[in-house]
Scaffold this active site. Sequence first.
Site: not given
Ligand code: GDP
Length: 424
Positions: A13, A41
Amino acid sequence: MNNCAIVGINWGDEGKGRMVDLLTEEYDVAVRYQGGGNAGHTVINEYGKFALHLLPSGIFRKGTMNILGNGVALDPENLLKEIQKVREKGVEISPENLMISERASLLLPWHRELDGLEEKRLAGKKFGSTKQGIAPFYSDKAAKKTVLAGELFYPEELLEHLRDLLEWKNLTLEKVYSARPYTMTYLEQWLKDYCEPLKPYIKNTSKWLREADEAGKKILFEAQLGALRDLDYGIHPYTTSSNPIAAYAPVGSGYPKARIDRVIGVVKAYSTCVGEGPFVSEMSGEEADKLREAGQEYGAKTGRPRRVGALDLVATRYGVEMQGATEIALTKLDVLSYMEEIPVCTQYVVKNEITDEFPFPAALGEARPVLTTVPGWKKDISGVRRFEDLPEEAQNYVLLIEKSTGCFVKYVSVGPERESIITR
Ligand code: GDP
Protein backbone atom coordinates in the site's frame (compact mmCIF):
# COMPACT_ATOMS: atom_id res chain seq x y z
CA MET A 1 18.42 1.49 -19.09
CA ASN A 2 15.50 -0.38 -20.60
CA ASN A 3 13.93 -2.35 -17.78
CA CYS A 4 12.61 -1.20 -14.44
CA ALA A 5 10.83 -2.78 -11.48
CA ILE A 6 8.46 -0.79 -9.28
CA VAL A 7 8.30 -2.46 -5.92
CA GLY A 8 7.11 -1.88 -2.36
CA ILE A 9 9.73 -1.27 0.32
CA ASN A 10 7.49 -1.84 3.33
CA TRP A 11 4.22 -3.68 4.08
CA GLY A 12 2.44 -2.82 0.82
CA ASP A 13 0.00 0.00 0.00
CA GLU A 14 2.92 2.37 -0.55
CA GLY A 15 1.38 3.77 -3.72
CA LYS A 16 2.96 1.48 -6.32
CA GLY A 17 -0.07 1.66 -8.63
CA ARG A 18 0.21 5.42 -8.73
CA MET A 19 3.90 5.23 -9.65
CA VAL A 20 3.36 2.59 -12.36
CA ASP A 21 0.56 4.68 -13.82
CA LEU A 22 2.92 7.66 -13.94
CA LEU A 23 5.94 5.85 -15.31
CA THR A 24 4.29 3.71 -17.96
CA GLU A 25 4.61 6.81 -20.09
CA GLU A 26 8.30 5.93 -20.40
CA TYR A 27 7.76 2.17 -20.88
CA ASP A 28 6.26 -0.02 -23.58
CA VAL A 29 5.25 -3.02 -21.47
CA ALA A 30 3.89 -3.41 -17.90
CA VAL A 31 4.10 -6.87 -16.34
CA ARG A 32 2.61 -8.12 -13.07
CA TYR A 33 4.91 -10.89 -11.87
CA GLN A 34 3.44 -12.17 -8.59
CA GLY A 35 0.42 -12.01 -6.31
CA GLY A 36 -3.20 -12.04 -7.28
CA GLY A 37 -6.55 -10.40 -6.85
CA ASN A 38 -5.67 -9.43 -3.28
CA ALA A 39 -3.81 -6.39 -4.61
CA GLY A 40 -5.46 -2.99 -4.60
CA HIS A 41 -3.35 -0.65 -6.69
CA THR A 42 -5.06 2.72 -6.64
CA VAL A 43 -4.77 4.77 -9.79
CA ILE A 44 -6.38 8.15 -10.38
CA ASN A 45 -6.28 9.51 -13.92
CA GLU A 46 -8.45 10.98 -16.67
CA TYR A 47 -10.71 7.89 -16.66
CA GLY A 48 -11.51 8.13 -12.95
CA LYS A 49 -10.41 6.37 -9.78
CA PHE A 50 -9.57 2.67 -9.85
CA ALA A 51 -8.39 0.03 -7.39
CA LEU A 52 -6.69 -2.48 -9.68
CA HIS A 53 -6.53 -6.00 -8.35
CA LEU A 54 -5.04 -8.06 -11.15
CA LEU A 55 -4.74 -5.81 -14.18
CA PRO A 56 -1.32 -4.19 -14.54
CA SER A 57 -1.48 -0.46 -13.86
CA GLY A 58 -0.31 0.27 -17.41
CA ILE A 59 -3.74 -0.65 -18.75
CA PHE A 60 -4.75 3.00 -19.11
CA ARG A 61 -1.92 3.97 -21.46
CA LYS A 62 -2.49 3.71 -25.18
CA GLY A 63 0.26 1.66 -26.78
CA THR A 64 1.32 -0.05 -23.54
CA MET A 65 1.18 -3.84 -23.56
CA ASN A 66 0.09 -5.30 -20.21
CA ILE A 67 1.06 -8.81 -19.21
CA LEU A 68 0.02 -11.11 -16.40
CA GLY A 69 3.07 -13.28 -15.94
CA ASN A 70 3.37 -16.92 -14.90
CA GLY A 71 4.04 -15.85 -11.29
CA VAL A 72 0.57 -14.38 -10.69
CA ALA A 73 -2.40 -16.15 -9.14
CA LEU A 74 -4.74 -15.92 -12.10
CA ASP A 75 -8.27 -15.67 -10.80
CA PRO A 76 -10.43 -15.87 -13.95
CA GLU A 77 -13.64 -14.88 -12.21
CA ASN A 78 -12.22 -11.73 -10.65
CA LEU A 79 -10.18 -10.81 -13.70
CA LEU A 80 -13.25 -10.90 -15.93
CA LYS A 81 -15.21 -8.75 -13.49
CA GLU A 82 -12.32 -6.31 -13.28
CA ILE A 83 -11.96 -6.06 -17.08
CA GLN A 84 -15.69 -5.34 -17.28
CA LYS A 85 -15.54 -2.65 -14.60
CA VAL A 86 -12.55 -0.86 -16.09
CA ARG A 87 -14.07 -1.04 -19.59
CA GLU A 88 -17.24 0.62 -18.29
CA LYS A 89 -15.15 3.73 -17.60
CA GLY A 90 -14.12 3.94 -21.24
CA VAL A 91 -10.79 2.09 -21.11
CA GLU A 92 -10.17 -0.22 -24.05
CA ILE A 93 -9.06 -3.71 -23.07
CA SER A 94 -8.43 -6.34 -25.71
CA PRO A 95 -5.73 -8.87 -26.63
CA GLU A 96 -4.05 -5.87 -28.27
CA ASN A 97 -3.12 -4.46 -24.86
CA LEU A 98 -3.52 -7.36 -22.42
CA MET A 99 -1.94 -10.80 -22.45
CA ILE A 100 -1.95 -13.65 -19.97
CA SER A 101 0.93 -16.08 -19.76
CA GLU A 102 -0.01 -19.60 -20.82
CA ARG A 103 2.10 -20.71 -17.85
CA ALA A 104 0.09 -18.79 -15.25
CA SER A 105 -1.74 -21.16 -12.91
CA LEU A 106 -5.47 -20.75 -12.53
CA LEU A 107 -6.87 -19.90 -9.13
CA LEU A 108 -9.60 -22.52 -8.84
CA PRO A 109 -12.98 -22.04 -7.11
CA TRP A 110 -11.90 -23.98 -4.04
CA HIS A 111 -8.90 -21.79 -3.33
CA ARG A 112 -10.99 -18.84 -2.20
CA GLU A 113 -13.27 -21.13 -0.21
CA LEU A 114 -10.33 -22.81 1.53
CA ASP A 115 -8.97 -19.42 2.56
CA GLY A 116 -12.23 -18.63 4.36
CA LEU A 117 -12.46 -22.10 5.93
CA GLU A 118 -8.90 -21.89 7.25
CA GLU A 119 -9.31 -18.39 8.71
CA LYS A 120 -12.45 -19.66 10.45
CA ARG A 121 -10.55 -22.63 11.88
CA LEU A 122 -7.78 -20.33 13.11
CA ALA A 123 -10.38 -18.11 14.82
CA GLY A 124 -8.49 -15.83 17.24
CA LYS A 125 -5.10 -16.71 15.71
CA LYS A 126 -5.89 -15.64 12.19
CA PHE A 127 -3.31 -14.06 9.86
CA GLY A 128 -5.60 -11.44 8.43
CA SER A 129 -6.01 -13.02 5.01
CA THR A 130 -7.88 -11.05 2.34
CA LYS A 131 -9.67 -14.35 1.59
CA GLN A 132 -8.85 -14.22 -2.09
CA GLY A 133 -7.48 -17.76 -2.04
CA ILE A 134 -3.87 -16.68 -2.33
CA ALA A 135 -2.24 -18.96 0.28
CA PRO A 136 -4.15 -22.10 -0.81
CA PHE A 137 -3.38 -21.25 -4.42
CA TYR A 138 0.38 -20.88 -3.96
CA SER A 139 0.51 -23.97 -1.71
CA ASP A 140 -1.16 -25.97 -4.46
CA LYS A 141 1.08 -24.44 -7.10
CA ALA A 142 4.16 -25.57 -5.17
CA ALA A 143 2.59 -29.01 -4.83
CA LYS A 144 1.92 -29.02 -8.59
CA LYS A 145 -1.82 -29.23 -7.99
CA THR A 146 -2.96 -26.38 -10.23
CA VAL A 147 -3.77 -26.14 -13.92
CA LEU A 148 -1.98 -23.78 -16.28
CA ALA A 149 -3.94 -21.23 -18.27
CA GLY A 150 -2.60 -22.73 -21.51
CA GLU A 151 -4.28 -26.06 -20.67
CA LEU A 152 -7.55 -24.43 -21.71
CA PHE A 153 -6.42 -25.15 -25.27
CA TYR A 154 -6.23 -28.88 -24.51
CA PRO A 155 -9.83 -29.56 -23.39
CA GLU A 156 -9.63 -33.34 -23.04
CA GLU A 157 -6.44 -33.31 -21.03
CA LEU A 158 -7.76 -30.40 -18.99
CA LEU A 159 -10.90 -32.25 -17.91
CA GLU A 160 -8.91 -35.29 -16.93
CA HIS A 161 -6.47 -33.12 -14.99
CA LEU A 162 -9.31 -31.33 -13.21
CA ARG A 163 -10.99 -34.63 -12.37
CA ASP A 164 -7.83 -35.77 -10.57
CA LEU A 165 -7.47 -32.47 -8.72
CA LEU A 166 -11.12 -32.50 -7.74
CA GLU A 167 -10.91 -35.96 -6.23
CA TRP A 168 -7.85 -34.92 -4.23
CA LYS A 169 -9.19 -31.55 -3.12
CA ASN A 170 -12.56 -32.92 -2.06
CA LEU A 171 -10.77 -35.07 0.50
CA THR A 172 -9.51 -31.94 2.23
CA LEU A 173 -12.78 -30.07 1.89
CA GLU A 174 -14.93 -32.87 3.25
CA LYS A 175 -12.65 -34.60 5.75
CA VAL A 176 -10.69 -31.68 7.16
CA TYR A 177 -13.19 -28.85 6.99
CA SER A 178 -16.54 -30.73 6.75
CA ALA A 179 -17.34 -28.58 3.73
CA ARG A 180 -19.32 -29.44 0.62
CA PRO A 181 -17.41 -31.21 -2.17
CA TYR A 182 -17.10 -29.77 -5.68
CA THR A 183 -18.45 -31.59 -8.74
CA MET A 184 -17.25 -31.79 -12.33
CA THR A 185 -20.55 -30.28 -13.46
CA TYR A 186 -19.77 -27.21 -11.37
CA LEU A 187 -16.21 -27.00 -12.70
CA GLU A 188 -17.30 -27.40 -16.32
CA GLN A 189 -19.75 -24.55 -15.92
CA TRP A 190 -17.03 -22.48 -14.25
CA LEU A 191 -14.71 -23.12 -17.19
CA LYS A 192 -17.42 -22.04 -19.60
CA ASP A 193 -18.42 -18.91 -17.71
CA TYR A 194 -15.06 -17.57 -16.61
CA CYS A 195 -12.22 -19.26 -18.48
CA GLU A 196 -13.49 -19.49 -22.06
CA PRO A 197 -13.80 -15.67 -22.39
CA LEU A 198 -10.14 -15.30 -21.34
CA LYS A 199 -8.77 -17.62 -24.01
CA PRO A 200 -8.03 -14.87 -26.58
CA TYR A 201 -5.65 -13.28 -24.05
CA ILE A 202 -3.64 -16.40 -23.26
CA LYS A 203 -0.35 -16.49 -25.14
CA ASN A 204 3.26 -17.56 -25.00
CA THR A 205 4.23 -14.32 -23.29
CA SER A 206 7.81 -15.46 -22.68
CA LYS A 207 8.43 -15.47 -26.40
CA TRP A 208 6.69 -12.12 -26.74
CA LEU A 209 8.79 -10.56 -23.97
CA ARG A 210 12.02 -11.90 -25.41
CA GLU A 211 11.21 -10.46 -28.82
CA ALA A 212 10.10 -7.16 -27.29
CA ASP A 213 13.33 -6.91 -25.31
CA GLU A 214 15.42 -7.75 -28.36
CA ALA A 215 13.56 -5.06 -30.29
CA GLY A 216 14.61 -2.53 -27.63
CA LYS A 217 11.18 -2.18 -25.99
CA LYS A 218 11.23 -0.96 -22.39
CA ILE A 219 9.72 -3.26 -19.78
CA LEU A 220 8.24 -2.24 -16.45
CA PHE A 221 7.75 -4.93 -13.79
CA GLU A 222 4.97 -4.20 -11.32
CA ALA A 223 5.01 -5.81 -7.89
CA GLN A 224 2.24 -6.29 -5.40
CA LEU A 225 2.74 -5.73 -1.63
CA GLY A 226 6.22 -4.94 -0.24
CA ALA A 227 9.53 -6.43 0.89
CA LEU A 228 8.29 -7.09 4.43
CA ARG A 229 5.57 -9.36 3.02
CA ASP A 230 7.98 -11.39 0.92
CA LEU A 231 7.58 -15.12 1.40
CA ASP A 232 11.32 -15.63 1.93
CA TYR A 233 12.51 -12.30 3.34
CA GLY A 234 9.45 -10.87 5.07
CA ILE A 235 7.95 -11.04 8.55
CA HIS A 236 7.23 -14.77 8.48
CA PRO A 237 4.54 -16.06 8.96
CA TYR A 238 2.72 -12.76 8.35
CA THR A 239 3.87 -12.60 4.77
CA THR A 240 2.14 -13.22 1.52
CA SER A 241 2.66 -16.51 -0.32
CA SER A 242 4.71 -15.15 -3.21
CA ASN A 243 7.83 -13.01 -3.69
CA PRO A 244 7.25 -9.26 -4.11
CA ILE A 245 11.00 -8.62 -4.29
CA ALA A 246 12.44 -7.30 -7.55
CA ALA A 247 14.77 -10.29 -7.83
CA TYR A 248 11.69 -12.44 -8.53
CA ALA A 249 10.50 -10.24 -11.40
CA PRO A 250 12.46 -12.04 -14.12
CA VAL A 251 11.12 -15.43 -12.94
CA GLY A 252 7.49 -14.43 -12.38
CA SER A 253 7.22 -12.28 -15.48
CA GLY A 254 8.09 -15.10 -17.88
CA TYR A 255 11.41 -13.62 -18.93
CA PRO A 256 13.95 -15.22 -16.62
CA LYS A 257 16.97 -13.69 -18.31
CA ALA A 258 15.62 -10.14 -17.99
CA ARG A 259 18.09 -7.56 -16.73
CA ILE A 260 16.56 -5.01 -14.41
CA ASP A 261 18.40 -1.74 -14.69
CA ARG A 262 16.31 0.35 -12.28
CA VAL A 263 14.54 -0.77 -9.14
CA ILE A 264 12.22 1.96 -7.89
CA GLY A 265 11.38 1.26 -4.26
CA VAL A 266 8.15 2.93 -3.22
CA VAL A 267 8.18 4.22 0.36
CA LYS A 268 5.27 5.91 2.09
CA ALA A 269 6.11 9.00 4.17
CA TYR A 270 4.74 7.14 7.24
CA SER A 271 3.99 3.48 7.94
CA THR A 272 0.84 1.47 7.35
CA CYS A 273 0.19 -2.21 7.69
CA VAL A 274 -2.92 -4.18 6.81
CA GLY A 275 -3.71 -7.33 8.72
CA GLU A 276 -1.96 -9.06 11.57
CA GLY A 277 1.67 -9.31 12.63
CA PRO A 278 4.29 -7.25 14.45
CA PHE A 279 4.39 -3.56 13.55
CA VAL A 280 7.07 -1.89 15.63
CA SER A 281 6.36 1.80 15.00
CA GLU A 282 2.57 1.45 15.32
CA MET A 283 0.62 4.39 16.73
CA SER A 284 -2.55 4.11 18.77
CA GLY A 285 -5.46 6.20 19.96
CA GLU A 286 -6.13 9.70 18.72
CA GLU A 287 -2.70 10.08 17.12
CA ALA A 288 -3.39 7.02 14.95
CA ASP A 289 -6.95 8.06 14.13
CA LYS A 290 -5.77 11.45 12.92
CA LEU A 291 -3.09 9.99 10.64
CA ARG A 292 -5.45 7.28 9.31
CA GLU A 293 -8.00 9.93 8.48
CA ALA A 294 -5.47 12.32 6.92
CA GLY A 295 -4.07 9.56 4.73
CA GLN A 296 -7.42 7.87 4.12
CA GLU A 297 -5.85 4.60 5.15
CA TYR A 298 -8.54 2.05 4.43
CA GLY A 299 -7.82 -1.11 2.39
CA ALA A 300 -8.41 -0.73 -1.36
CA LYS A 301 -9.57 -4.35 -1.62
CA THR A 302 -11.23 -4.91 1.74
CA GLY A 303 -12.09 -1.44 3.09
CA ARG A 304 -10.43 -2.48 6.38
CA PRO A 305 -8.92 0.38 8.42
CA ARG A 306 -5.15 0.12 8.07
CA ARG A 307 -2.88 0.14 11.09
CA VAL A 308 -0.74 3.27 10.97
CA GLY A 309 2.59 4.30 12.47
CA ALA A 310 5.63 6.53 12.27
CA LEU A 311 8.03 6.24 9.36
CA ASP A 312 10.18 3.22 10.25
CA LEU A 313 13.73 3.76 9.07
CA VAL A 314 14.89 0.34 10.30
CA ALA A 315 12.27 -1.50 8.25
CA THR A 316 12.77 0.88 5.31
CA ARG A 317 16.53 0.32 5.23
CA TYR A 318 15.90 -3.43 5.26
CA GLY A 319 13.32 -3.11 2.48
CA VAL A 320 15.68 -1.04 0.33
CA GLU A 321 18.35 -3.69 0.82
CA MET A 322 16.08 -6.67 0.05
CA GLN A 323 14.72 -4.97 -3.04
CA GLY A 324 18.11 -3.82 -4.25
CA ALA A 325 16.44 -0.45 -4.82
CA THR A 326 18.42 1.92 -7.03
CA GLU A 327 16.11 4.84 -6.21
CA ILE A 328 13.18 5.69 -3.98
CA ALA A 329 9.76 7.09 -4.80
CA LEU A 330 8.47 8.71 -1.62
CA THR A 331 4.67 8.97 -1.58
CA LYS A 332 2.06 10.78 0.51
CA LEU A 333 4.38 13.44 1.86
CA ASP A 334 1.41 15.85 1.68
CA VAL A 335 -0.44 13.76 4.28
CA LEU A 336 2.04 14.82 6.99
CA SER A 337 1.40 18.54 6.43
CA TYR A 338 -0.92 18.76 9.47
CA MET A 339 1.75 17.66 11.95
CA GLU A 340 3.62 20.13 14.15
CA GLU A 341 6.27 17.53 14.95
CA ILE A 342 6.68 14.35 12.90
CA PRO A 343 7.57 11.13 14.72
CA VAL A 344 10.23 8.93 13.12
CA CYS A 345 11.49 5.52 14.25
CA THR A 346 15.26 5.51 13.81
CA GLN A 347 16.30 2.30 15.57
CA TYR A 348 14.85 -0.64 17.52
CA VAL A 349 15.48 -1.91 21.02
CA VAL A 350 15.70 -5.70 21.06
CA LYS A 351 16.63 -7.55 24.27
CA ASN A 352 17.65 -4.24 25.89
CA GLU A 353 20.04 -3.45 23.06
CA ILE A 354 19.71 -0.70 20.53
CA THR A 355 20.02 -1.94 16.96
CA ASP A 356 19.94 -0.60 13.38
CA GLU A 357 19.29 -4.08 12.03
CA PHE A 358 15.86 -5.43 11.16
CA PRO A 359 15.46 -8.45 13.46
CA PHE A 360 14.75 -12.09 12.70
CA PRO A 361 10.94 -12.55 12.55
CA ALA A 362 10.67 -14.39 15.88
CA ALA A 363 12.43 -11.47 17.65
CA LEU A 364 10.30 -8.82 16.02
CA GLY A 365 7.42 -9.19 18.44
CA GLU A 366 9.49 -7.87 21.35
CA ALA A 367 11.24 -5.11 19.37
CA ARG A 368 10.45 -1.58 20.59
CA PRO A 369 10.90 1.58 18.53
CA VAL A 370 13.44 4.29 19.27
CA LEU A 371 11.40 7.35 18.36
CA THR A 372 12.47 10.86 17.65
CA THR A 373 10.62 13.81 16.17
CA VAL A 374 11.54 16.16 13.36
CA PRO A 375 9.93 19.55 12.71
CA GLY A 376 6.82 19.58 10.51
CA TRP A 377 6.14 22.21 7.82
CA LYS A 378 2.47 22.95 8.52
CA LYS A 379 1.80 24.08 4.95
CA ASP A 380 -0.14 22.63 2.06
CA ILE A 381 2.47 21.18 -0.30
CA SER A 382 0.14 19.44 -2.75
CA GLY A 383 0.72 22.07 -5.42
CA VAL A 384 4.53 21.98 -5.24
CA ARG A 385 6.28 20.55 -8.33
CA ARG A 386 9.95 21.38 -7.66
CA PHE A 387 12.00 20.04 -4.78
CA GLU A 388 13.49 23.50 -4.10
CA ASP A 389 9.96 24.86 -3.61
CA LEU A 390 9.17 22.47 -0.75
CA PRO A 391 9.41 24.02 2.72
CA GLU A 392 12.85 23.41 4.21
CA GLU A 393 11.41 21.03 6.82
CA ALA A 394 9.85 18.87 4.08
CA GLN A 395 13.12 18.85 2.14
CA ASN A 396 14.93 17.77 5.30
CA TYR A 397 12.43 14.97 5.84
CA VAL A 398 13.19 13.64 2.34
CA LEU A 399 16.93 14.00 2.88
CA LEU A 400 16.69 12.15 6.19
CA ILE A 401 15.24 9.13 4.38
CA GLU A 402 17.90 9.38 1.72
CA LYS A 403 20.72 9.55 4.26
CA SER A 404 19.42 6.76 6.40
CA THR A 405 18.80 4.33 3.51
CA GLY A 406 21.72 5.35 1.32
CA CYS A 407 19.30 5.45 -1.61
CA PHE A 408 18.51 8.48 -3.78
CA VAL A 409 14.93 9.76 -3.49
CA LYS A 410 14.17 10.39 -7.14
CA TYR A 411 10.41 11.05 -6.85
CA VAL A 412 8.35 12.79 -4.17
CA SER A 413 4.61 12.37 -4.51
CA VAL A 414 2.46 15.10 -2.99
CA GLY A 415 -0.99 13.94 -4.05
CA PRO A 416 -2.77 10.93 -5.55
CA GLU A 417 -3.22 12.44 -9.01
CA ARG A 418 -0.85 11.56 -11.84
CA GLU A 419 0.63 15.07 -12.02
CA SER A 420 1.14 15.56 -8.26
CA ILE A 421 4.78 14.59 -8.43
CA ILE A 422 8.19 16.12 -7.87
CA THR A 423 10.99 14.55 -9.91
CA ARG A 424 14.56 15.22 -8.84
P1 GDP B 1 -0.47 0.30 -3.78
O1 GDP B 1 -1.21 -0.96 -3.50
O2 GDP B 1 0.98 0.25 -3.39
O3 GDP B 1 -0.64 0.78 -5.19
O4 GDP B 1 -1.09 1.41 -2.82
P2 GDP B 1 -2.64 1.67 -2.54
O5 GDP B 1 -3.28 2.04 -3.78
O6 GDP B 1 -3.23 0.60 -1.74
O7 GDP B 1 -2.53 2.91 -1.54
C1 GDP B 1 -2.05 4.12 -1.89
C2 GDP B 1 -3.15 5.15 -1.64
O8 GDP B 1 -2.56 6.42 -1.51
C3 GDP B 1 -4.13 5.31 -2.76
O9 GDP B 1 -5.38 5.66 -2.26
C4 GDP B 1 -3.55 6.44 -3.59
O10 GDP B 1 -4.51 7.17 -4.36
C5 GDP B 1 -3.00 7.30 -2.52
N1 GDP B 1 -1.82 8.07 -2.88
C6 GDP B 1 -0.73 7.65 -3.59
N2 GDP B 1 0.21 8.63 -3.60
C7 GDP B 1 -0.29 9.65 -2.88
C8 GDP B 1 0.22 10.92 -2.47
O11 GDP B 1 1.35 11.31 -2.77
N3 GDP B 1 -0.59 11.71 -1.67
C9 GDP B 1 -1.83 11.32 -1.31
N4 GDP B 1 -2.54 12.13 -0.52
N5 GDP B 1 -2.33 10.13 -1.64
C10 GDP B 1 -1.58 9.31 -2.41
